[in-house]
Every structure is written in structure tokens, then in C-alpha cells.
Design an enzyme around this catalytic site. Structure first.
Site, PDB file in Angstrom:
ATOM      1  N   GLU A   1     -17.507   7.052  39.324  1.00 22.01           N
ATOM      2  CA  GLU A   1     -16.362   6.133  39.268  1.00 22.01           C
ATOM      3  C   GLU A   1     -15.268   6.571  38.304  1.00 22.01           C
ATOM      4  OE1 GLU A   1     -16.279   2.354  37.626  1.00 22.01           O
ATOM      5  OE2 GLU A   1     -16.957   3.035  35.684  1.00 22.01           O
ATOM      6  N   ASN A   2     -15.565   7.542  37.431  1.00 21.98           N
ATOM      7  CA  ASN A   2     -14.547   8.033  36.495  1.00 21.98           C
ATOM      8  C   ASN A   2     -14.249   9.517  36.722  1.00 21.98           C
ATOM      9  OD1 ASN A   2     -16.534   6.074  34.723  1.00 21.98           O
ATOM     10  ND2 ASN A   2     -14.370   5.607  34.457  1.00 21.98           N
TER      11      ASN A   2
ATOM     12  N   HIS B   1     -21.811   1.931  33.774  1.00 26.04           N
ATOM     13  CA  HIS B   1     -20.514   1.350  33.402  1.00 26.04           C
ATOM     14  C   HIS B   1     -20.196   1.396  31.908  1.00 26.04           C
ATOM     15  CE1 HIS B   1     -16.911  -1.112  33.223  1.00 26.04           C
ATOM     16  NE2 HIS B   1     -17.509  -1.894  32.357  1.00 26.04           N
TER      17      HIS B   1
ATOM     18  N   HIS C   1     -14.005   0.859  39.187  1.00 24.16           N
ATOM     19  CA  HIS C   1     -12.819   1.701  39.398  1.00 24.16           C
ATOM     20  C   HIS C   1     -12.784   2.327  40.799  1.00 24.16           C
ATOM     21  CE1 HIS C   1     -11.680   1.137  35.305  1.00 24.16           C
ATOM     22  NE2 HIS C   1     -12.717   1.786  34.811  1.00 24.16           N
TER      23      HIS C   1
ATOM     24  N   HIS D   1     -21.021   3.456  29.621  1.00 19.52           N
ATOM     25  CA  HIS D   1     -20.888   4.845  29.136  1.00 19.52           C
ATOM     26  C   HIS D   1     -21.719   5.109  27.883  1.00 19.52           C
ATOM     27  CE1 HIS D   1     -16.885   5.841  31.419  1.00 19.52           C
ATOM     28  NE2 HIS D   1     -17.733   5.138  32.140  1.00 19.52           N
TER      29      HIS D   1
HETATM   30 FE   LIG Z   1     -17.523   4.235  34.107  1.00 18.82          FE
HETATM   31 FE   LIG Z   2     -17.128   0.958  35.322  1.00 17.18          FE
END
Ligand SMILES: [Fe+2]
Ligand SMILES: [Fe+2]
Length: 265
Positions: A45-46, A181, A74, A183
Site C-alpha cells: 500500500e506504500n 498499517h 492508501h 509500520h
Molecule cells: Fe502502510
Molecule cells: Fe495503511
């Protein structure tokens, strides 16, 4: 759980930006060699510039050897990826997002005659989703009944309580419930009594020298001044954060191991 083959899955926490992709590229071959997972699942997602994913970065993760990519809040950051989310079966966005929105919430990938189901969920505490992840995962599991040998759920959430609760909700029903999520990797990896491997957060694959992957000067400036600051991806001190989940022949997890590995790029 039903009779099913032994399986080993490597799940990689949120890959953040180019540095995260390079860390994955640098470390994955040796991790494969050492642990011999049948499946590699990557939270992407990143992956594109630190926020969201594009078709190009998704293809890069798949080319590196990801069997499937999970996403999170995201997922829809880059409009250009929407068509790809619809077309590519190996990438999943939260299942509890609106039914008509781009992409799909679960997938099944097959290797060595083992069918691995992958489900992505978004939390609803400090995060937006359309439907409860709890009722949603019940519906997805009912839909996938008889179609998979093992299931991995990526529970993408902010609140530890919601993720711990999801672990209990799914205990004995899936191979693994893995949080993403935040991290930041948590120290609570374990196999729950019903045979589900669980961790509240796998962590990220990105620069530990920043703040959750962002350049620390920029993140600090926002905290110190409360002004709008443009965030860029840090490349200082990259690490790969992942878990390795193993199951025996009856579909129960036998172990979950946290892998926190520095990348020398
Ligand atoms: Fe993330
Ligand atoms: Fe996230």
C-alpha cells in the site's frame, strides 16, 4: 479444519517507496533460499513514492516474486491503478470497501497443488471502511469455503484492540491473521489456541531512519509547527520486516516467526 497440505508463507510488511522495493529485491532471494516458502505475500500500500501503489510498482513487486499483493487505506491514492486493480487477480484491496469500487477484496493463488486464499481487510477504528471487517470476513470465508487449502488475512488497521479482536474472531478458521498499517512491528507473534498464526503488526519494509518511512526532518517539522509539509520517503537505514508462517497437514499453524532484517543497499 479440513485436511490440507503443509504450507509455508512469507508475508512482508508494508513496502515503503523505492527504498522498500530495493530492500525487498536485495533480501528476498536469500530469504527464499533459507526458508523456502511456497508463497510470498507483500503488503504494497506504500510502494509508490511512499503512499499508494501504481501499476508499475505493483508489477515490480510481482516480478520480484510476490505471489499476491495486499493493500490498505492508501489503495486508491493513485487513480491510474484503478483499472489494474480490476484486471489483476493477484492484488487485493480491503474487502470491506464499497462493492462497486475498483478491485476485489480476496484472491486465491495456487502453487504445488496448494490453494492459498488471501483476504485484505481495513479496520474501522481511526480508519474508514464501508462495512465491519468482522462481518465482512465471515462473508468472504463463506464464499471461499471449499475453494482454498489455507487462508491468510491481512488485517490493515490502526488500533491494536481491533486487530487483537480480529485474531480471536478468526482463530481456528484461517491459517494466519496478520496486522499491517502501523509500520511498527509488534512483539506478540504467536499461534492462537485454535491454530491461527497471529501478529498485531508485521511492521514495514522501508527506512527505519525516518518516521514510518517518511524523512524524519519533514515529519518532525509537521509535529513541531503544525504546518503542511511535503513528505518524501526516507532512505536511511532500510529494513525488511516480515513474518514466516508454517502449517502442518491439518491446516493449523505450527509456527509464526518474525523476521526483522537490515538491508545493505
Ligand atoms: Fe502502510
Ligand atoms: Fe495503511
Amino acid at each position: 479444519m479440513a485436511e490440507s497440505p503443509a504450507v509455508k508463507v512469507l508475508f512482508v510488511g508494508d513496502v515503503v517507496g523505492g527504498v522498500g522495493r530495493r530492500a525487498l529485491a536485495a533480501l528476498l532471494p536469500a530469504l527464499r533460499e533459507r526458508h523456502r516458502p511456497q508463497f510470498v505475500v507483500v503488503n504494497g500500500e506504500n510502494a509508490a513514492g511512499g503512499v499508494g501503489i501504481t501499476e508499475r510498482t505493483a508489477r515490480e513487486l510481482l516480478d520480484l516474486g510476490a505471489d499476491a499483493i495486499t493493500l490498505g487505506n492508501h489503495a486508491y491514492r493513485h487513480r491510474e491503478v484503478y483499472g489494474f486493480l480490476d484486471r489483476e487477480p493477484r492484488i487485493v484491496r480491503p474487502a470491506n470497501y464499497p462493492k462497486g469500487s475498483p478491485g476485489h477484496g480476496h484472491t486465491v493463488v495456487e502453487r504445488d497443488a496448494v490453494r492459498l486464499g488471501i483476504v485484505n481487510l481495513a479496520g474501522m477504528v481511526f480508519m474508514t471502511a464501508m462495512r465491519s471487517p468482522f462481518s465482512e470476513v465471515d462473508a468472504v470465508l463463506a464464499e471461499l469455503r471449499g475453494k482454498t487449502d489455507a487462508l491468510v488475512v491481512d488485517m490493515h488497521g490502526e488500533a491494536t484492540s481491533e486487530k487483537v479482536a480480529m485474531g480471536w474472531h478468526l482463530d481456528g478458521r484461517v491459517l494466519a491473521c496478520l496486522g499491517t498499517h502501523t509500520h511498527v512491528p509488534t512483539a506478540d507473534a504467536r499461534v492462537l489456541p485454535g491454530g491461527t498464526a497471529y501478529i498485531t503488526d508485521v511492521g514495514m519494509t522501508g527506512a527505519r531512519g525516518g518516521v514510518l518511512g517518511v524523512k524524519r526532518e519533514q515529519a518532525l517539522q509537521r509535529f513541531l509547527t503544525l504546518t503542511q509539509v511535503r513528505f518524501e520517503t526516507s532512505d536511511e537505514d532500510p529494513w525488511l520486516n516480515a513474518v514466516l508462517v508454517e502449517a502442518d497437514g491439518d491446516g493449523r499453524a505450527t509456527s509464526i516467526e518474525t523476521l526483522l532484517v537490515p538491508a545493505r543497499l
